[in-house]
Design a protein around this motif. Sequence first.
Motif, PDB file in Angstrom:
ATOM      1  N   VAL A 209       0.854  -1.198   0.000  1.00 49.11           N
ATOM      2  CA  VAL A 209       0.000   0.000   0.000  1.00 49.11           C
ATOM      3  C   VAL A 209       0.889   1.246   0.000  1.00 49.11           C
ATOM      4  CG1 VAL A 209      -1.694   1.291   1.360  1.00 49.11           C
ATOM      5  CG2 VAL A 209      -1.881  -1.208   1.165  1.00 49.11           C
ATOM      6  N   ARG A 210       1.970   1.178   0.767  1.00 47.39           N
ATOM      7  CA  ARG A 210       2.894   2.325   0.849  1.00 47.39           C
ATOM      8  C   ARG A 210       3.441   2.663  -0.541  1.00 47.39           C
ATOM      9  NH1 ARG A 210       5.687   3.326   5.362  1.00 47.39           N
ATOM     10  NH2 ARG A 210       5.665   1.184   6.116  1.00 47.39           N
ATOM     11  N   ASN A 211       3.840   1.625  -1.286  1.00 44.12           N
ATOM     12  CA  ASN A 211       4.438   1.880  -2.601  1.00 44.12           C
ATOM     13  C   ASN A 211       3.403   2.295  -3.642  1.00 44.12           C
ATOM     14  OD1 ASN A 211       6.834   1.299  -1.439  1.00 44.12           O
ATOM     15  ND2 ASN A 211       7.327  -0.461  -2.698  1.00 44.12           N
ATOM     16  N   LEU A 212       2.173   1.808  -3.482  1.00 47.11           N
ATOM     17  CA  LEU A 212       1.120   2.245  -4.411  1.00 47.11           C
ATOM     18  C   LEU A 212       0.853   3.744  -4.212  1.00 47.11           C
ATOM     19  CD1 LEU A 212      -0.910   1.536  -6.602  1.00 47.11           C
ATOM     20  CD2 LEU A 212      -2.526   0.831  -4.825  1.00 47.11           C
ATOM     21  N   VAL A 213       0.852   4.167  -2.956  1.00 50.45           N
ATOM     22  CA  VAL A 213       0.663   5.604  -2.683  1.00 50.45           C
ATOM     23  C   VAL A 213       1.887   6.384  -3.192  1.00 50.45           C
ATOM     24  CG1 VAL A 213       0.385   7.322  -0.840  1.00 50.45           C
ATOM     25  CG2 VAL A 213      -0.925   5.181  -0.769  1.00 50.45           C
ATOM     26  N   GLY A 214       3.070   5.792  -3.057  1.00 53.17           N
ATOM     27  CA  GLY A 214       4.291   6.415  -3.592  1.00 53.17           C
ATOM     28  C   GLY A 214       4.232   6.546  -5.106  1.00 53.17           C
ATOM     29  N   ASP A 254       2.618  -1.822   4.838  1.00 48.20           N
ATOM     30  CA  ASP A 254       3.457  -2.793   4.117  1.00 48.20           C
ATOM     31  C   ASP A 254       2.634  -3.959   3.567  1.00 48.20           C
ATOM     32  OD1 ASP A 254       5.853  -1.412   4.524  1.00 48.20           O
ATOM     33  OD2 ASP A 254       5.972  -2.184   6.572  1.00 48.20           O
ATOM     34  N   THR A 255       1.338  -3.986   3.865  1.00 47.39           N
ATOM     35  CA  THR A 255       0.476  -5.049   3.334  1.00 47.39           C
ATOM     36  C   THR A 255       0.476  -4.975   1.806  1.00 47.39           C
ATOM     37  OG1 THR A 255      -0.919  -4.713   5.276  1.00 47.39           O
ATOM     38  CG2 THR A 255      -1.817  -6.103   3.515  1.00 47.39           C
ATOM     39  N   GLU A 256       0.604  -6.154   1.189  1.00 47.90           N
ATOM     40  CA  GLU A 256       0.746  -6.195  -0.273  1.00 47.90           C
ATOM     41  C   GLU A 256      -0.593  -6.391  -0.985  1.00 47.90           C
ATOM     42  OE1 GLU A 256       4.307  -7.546  -1.932  1.00 47.90           O
ATOM     43  OE2 GLU A 256       4.856  -5.879  -0.626  1.00 47.90           O
ATOM     44  N   ILE A 257      -0.732  -5.682  -2.077  1.00 51.80           N
ATOM     45  CA  ILE A 257      -1.893  -5.808  -2.972  1.00 51.80           C
ATOM     46  C   ILE A 257      -1.380  -6.488  -4.244  1.00 51.80           C
ATOM     47  CG2 ILE A 257      -3.545  -4.469  -4.355  1.00 51.80           C
ATOM     48  CD1 ILE A 257      -3.267  -2.186  -2.382  1.00 51.80           C
TER      49      ILE A 257
END
Length: 272
Positions: A209-214, A254-257
């Motif tokens: 989720v963090r990287n999707l927002v990034g 850090d939960t993955e999608i």
Amino acid sequence: MTYRLFEAKDHASIYQRYRFTPPDELKNIILQYLDKKKGRPHVLAVDLGCGTGQNSRLMSPHFQEVVGIDISEHQLEEARAVPGYPNITYRKGTAEELPFPDASVDLLTAASAAHWFHQSRFLAEAGRVLKPLGCMALLGFSDHDTTLRYQDCGERLRHIYDEVKQVLLPYTSSQVAVADGKLEELYSAIPFPDKERVEGIKVNSSISVRNLVGFIESFSMFQAYKKKDPQSAEDLLLSTQKRFLEEMGVTSPDTEIEQELDYFCVLASKPQ
Ligand SMILES: C[S@@+](CC[C@H](N)C(=O)[O-])C[C@H]1O[C@@H](n2cnc3c(N)ncnc32)[C@H](O)[C@@H]1O
């Protein structure tokens, strides 16, 4: 007109952290096309609009030399800071005016970048620098068709993603639609008779989720919004992350999608 929406230093470091490397499936399609049309040796690949160098690094093991070209010095600084690729050089320049002699380049690539180029000037320059039978590969993904999956809430996550894009719509350059349209017009304008468009290359990966927002933060339209209204832009990222997590019923960013991207590639080979 040259679009300068990727110039800021912090935007470049966001790019380095969050942009995707093109998938191996697509790299193989490009290299097989080059082998079929021009054959070996693979001497020089030039990666246009290289940004922080993801696609340049992908090409590096397959060529004697790779040159990444970008108009943004900050993007290039980030690219140069990645160690371990001695055959890559990064140079400031534009896709419309390339620092190479006539008929000197085996492969020209542009990853998620060709929609920013001046169409006719870029195509003329590509025709000049490519070797006979040399190839161009203009690749990217259409974000319209990105799918998100997490248990049973994938569609709702996509809905949140679409709402964010709606907020950013007033800040979105018309060129983004050119990429989402898989470079239809640019493809038609390529003067080489030998050309093809490969579509529907579906690539699955996990993204936190963090990287999707990034990734959203890396959008040119997000950066335009942030320039106009920094606080609202920051709030949009925070609220988007919160909404994703609430919808998923988890607390850790850090939960993955599961994410499925829909890649395409325009391929063309210069006549003999
Ligand atoms: C969306 S980014 C893609 C970066 C990278 N190729 C990737 O896949 O992440 C587009 C890049 O094209 C560059 N760019 C835009 N117009 C350009 C032009 N006319 N010539 C060269 N680079 C350009 C921008 O500075 C930016 O780094």
